[in-house]
Design an enzyme around this catalytic site. Structure first.
Site, short mmCIF file in Angstrom:
data_model
loop_
_atom_site.label_atom_id
_atom_site.label_comp_id
_atom_site.label_asym_id
_atom_site.label_seq_id
_atom_site.Cartn_x
_atom_site.Cartn_y
_atom_site.Cartn_z
N SER A 191 -7.47 3.98 9.21
CA SER A 191 -8.22 3.95 7.95
C SER A 191 -7.53 3.04 6.93
O SER A 191 -8.15 2.13 6.35
CB SER A 191 -8.32 5.39 7.42
OG SER A 191 -8.74 5.41 6.08
N ARG A 236 -14.27 12.95 7.48
CA ARG A 236 -12.99 13.59 7.79
C ARG A 236 -12.57 14.55 6.67
O ARG A 236 -12.01 15.61 6.92
CB ARG A 236 -11.90 12.52 8.00
CG ARG A 236 -12.08 11.75 9.30
CD ARG A 236 -11.21 10.50 9.32
NE ARG A 236 -9.83 10.78 9.04
CZ ARG A 236 -9.00 9.98 8.35
NH1 ARG A 236 -9.43 8.81 7.90
NH2 ARG A 236 -7.76 10.32 8.13
N LYS A 270 -8.62 -1.33 5.99
CA LYS A 270 -8.92 -1.86 4.65
C LYS A 270 -7.95 -2.97 4.28
O LYS A 270 -8.35 -3.98 3.69
CB LYS A 270 -8.86 -0.72 3.63
CG LYS A 270 -10.07 0.21 3.76
CD LYS A 270 -9.96 1.43 2.86
CE LYS A 270 -9.00 2.44 3.38
NZ LYS A 270 -9.17 3.81 3.00
N HIS A 290 0.86 -1.19 0.00
CA HIS A 290 0.00 0.00 0.00
C HIS A 290 0.89 1.24 0.00
O HIS A 290 1.83 1.32 0.79
CB HIS A 290 -0.90 0.03 1.24
CG HIS A 290 -1.71 1.29 1.31
ND1 HIS A 290 -2.89 1.45 0.61
CD2 HIS A 290 -1.49 2.47 1.93
CE1 HIS A 290 -3.36 2.67 0.82
NE2 HIS A 290 -2.52 3.31 1.62
N ASP A 306 -15.08 2.74 7.63
CA ASP A 306 -14.04 3.66 7.15
C ASP A 306 -14.56 4.52 6.01
O ASP A 306 -14.23 5.70 5.93
CB ASP A 306 -12.79 2.89 6.70
CG ASP A 306 -11.77 3.86 6.11
OD1 ASP A 306 -11.30 4.72 6.86
OD2 ASP A 306 -11.51 3.79 4.90
N1 URA Z 1 -5.79 7.00 2.73
C1 URA Z 1 -6.75 6.34 3.41
O1 URA Z 1 -7.22 5.30 2.97
N2 URA Z 1 -7.18 6.85 4.56
C2 URA Z 1 -6.70 7.98 5.09
O2 URA Z 1 -7.12 8.39 6.16
C3 URA Z 1 -5.70 8.66 4.39
C4 URA Z 1 -5.27 8.14 3.20
#
Ligand code: URA
Length: 433
Positions: A191, A176, A195, A90, A169
């Site tokens: 967050s 947010r 995932k 990621h 999320d």
């Molecule tokens: N990417 C995400 O998936 N979440 C965040 O809070 C910031 C970047």
């Protein structure tokens, strides 16, 4: 325990506790996430809680529980049927960051399974799905069974996350985004990791970008984010490593969807810009090592065509034609170097915004992107440029976009007298395990 009726706790008590610097109990965290997902905590209450978290932080236990509660808000995927160790990467997002495209095939060619659920771009950073969608016919949305079939057949899949992957999320991130609370490290870490944990990968390598084009502008905050995410992954049983990598300048020589696919295919064909190849190979080795696979070098997979074979299989399995010509923009405009010398700096953020203004990115989730828009670089920091020669080429289908792109590029680069030796940061700045 159910949160029905919102009666187990009071949202205002939880907000006050966090506002006053207290720690939330596991039960309070579970309830806050469950009740918010179920619509029992109002958006304004969750905004206040997110702001209290941004200002006062969270303990490791709270972040871990918060992440776990977000994972439990949806389903956790299971790849045990693929018969190979799973490993994923990621990136926290950067300009010209097309690394997933050569990386997933290179790692799969070395024997791992790569299930990569990706996102779309928002703002100045591009999204992997937007890039791949510039390939004629390619489809981002797959069912869970289709994902499994693509991984079994090709070794890797890059596709959109299903709706039931960490739904808490999705709701919280949207909130947010409009309440100035994206930048809290506990919230960013939970967050991203909710995932990735829900995705079900066994091993994970995090590419935490540092510099003007990244979320994290300085090494200290990037290290803190990396440490927090590595701990979250480890707590959840995912073998997790993070690299901090340079995002002061764009990666490679292209920024924009189809332009980046073209460059990725060059890398898969054994060529491509040095920094893209170096980062692909470095991350691939980390992914294989985290998955417990040794004996194969991803650099060989790029050279011998086996990564390209995986790419072609993966694109074809998702409806794409790997041989189809990529879209080309209707208009282009060259930015000329004003003087002869050494390019000492080319600002990632400004180039990212320029590509976005040319149509490569979106301001709102529902906006469409132009496949062919973007910026081509003709030089990287450290290289010689000739006065009057092209430094950048801008591409778009809508020429009225050039002016605003040129506006942000004014001051985006520095050219020093010939012979200057700029002090450039290394591509890989740190490793957190
Ligand atoms: N990417 C995400 O998936 N979440 C965040 O809070 C910031 C970047």
């Amino acid at each position: 325990m159910s949160s029905s009726g919102g009666s187990r706790f009071d949202a205002v008590d939880i907000i006050r506790a966090k506002r006053d610097g207290g720690e939330l109990s596991d039960a309070q965290v579970d309830w806050a996430i469950e009740a918010y997902t179920a619509g029992e905590i109002a958006d304004e209450q969750m905004s206040a809680l997110a702001m209290a978290i941004l200002l006062n932080g969270m303990s490791r236990r709270e972040i871990s529980r918060w992440t776990d509660a977000m994972v439990r808000s949806g389903t956790r995927m299971d790849w045990s049927g693929v018969g190979r160790p799973t490993t994923d990467k990621h990136s926290t997002g950067g300009v010209g960051d097309k690394i997933t495209l050569p990386l997933a095939p290179a790692v799969a060619a070395c024997g791992a399974a790569v299930p990569q659920l990706s996102g779309r771009g928002l703002g100045h950073t591009g999204g992997t799905l937007d890039k791949l969608e510039s390939i004629p016919g390619w489809r981002a949305s797959l069912s869970a069974d289709e994902m499994l079939d693509v991984v079994r057949g090709a070794g890797a899949v890059v596709c959109a996350a299903t709706e039931d992957l960490a739904p808490a999320d999705k709701k919280l991130y949207a909130l947010r985004d409009v309440t100035g609370t994206v930048e809290a490290i506990p919230l960013i870490a939970s967050s991203i990791m909710s995932k990735k944990i829900a995705e079900g990968t066994g091993a994970l390598v995090l590419d935490v970008k540092v510099g003007s084009g990244a979320f994290m502008k300085d090494v200290t905050s990037a290290q803190e984010l990396a440490r927090t995410m590595v701990d979250l992954g480890t707590d959840a049983g995912v073998r997790t490593v993070a690299l901090l990598t340079n995002m002061a300048t764009p990666l490679g020589l292209t920024v924009g969807n189809a332009l980046e696919v073209r460059e990725s295919v060059d890398v898969l064909a054994g060529g491509g810009p040095e920094d893209v190849v170096e980062l692909t190979v470095t991350l691939a080795r980390e992914m294989l090592s985290a998955a417990g696979i040794d004996g194969k070098d991803p650099a060989d997979a790029l050279r011998d065509g086996s990564a390209m074979d995986v790419w072609r299989a993966m694109v074809t399995a998702q409806g794409g034609d790997p041989d189809a010509p990529l879209p080309k923009a209707r208009e282009s405009h060259a930015v000329l170097a004003p003087v002869t010398g050494v390019l000492t700096d080319l600002d990632a953020y400004r180039v990212g915004v320029a590509a976005w203004r040319l149509g490569a990115g979106r301001a709102r989730k529902e906006d469409a992107v132009q496949a062919a828009a973007g910026v081509e670089l003709h030089a990287k920091p450290g290289s010689f440029v000739g006065g009057g020669e092209p430094l950048l080429t801008l591409h778009t289908d809508e020429p009225e976009r050039f002016d605003r792109a040129l506006e942000i590029l004014d001051g985006a680069y520095t050219i020093a007298p010939s012979g200057a030796r700029p002090d450039l940061p290394p591509l890989v700045i740190d490793r957190v395990a």
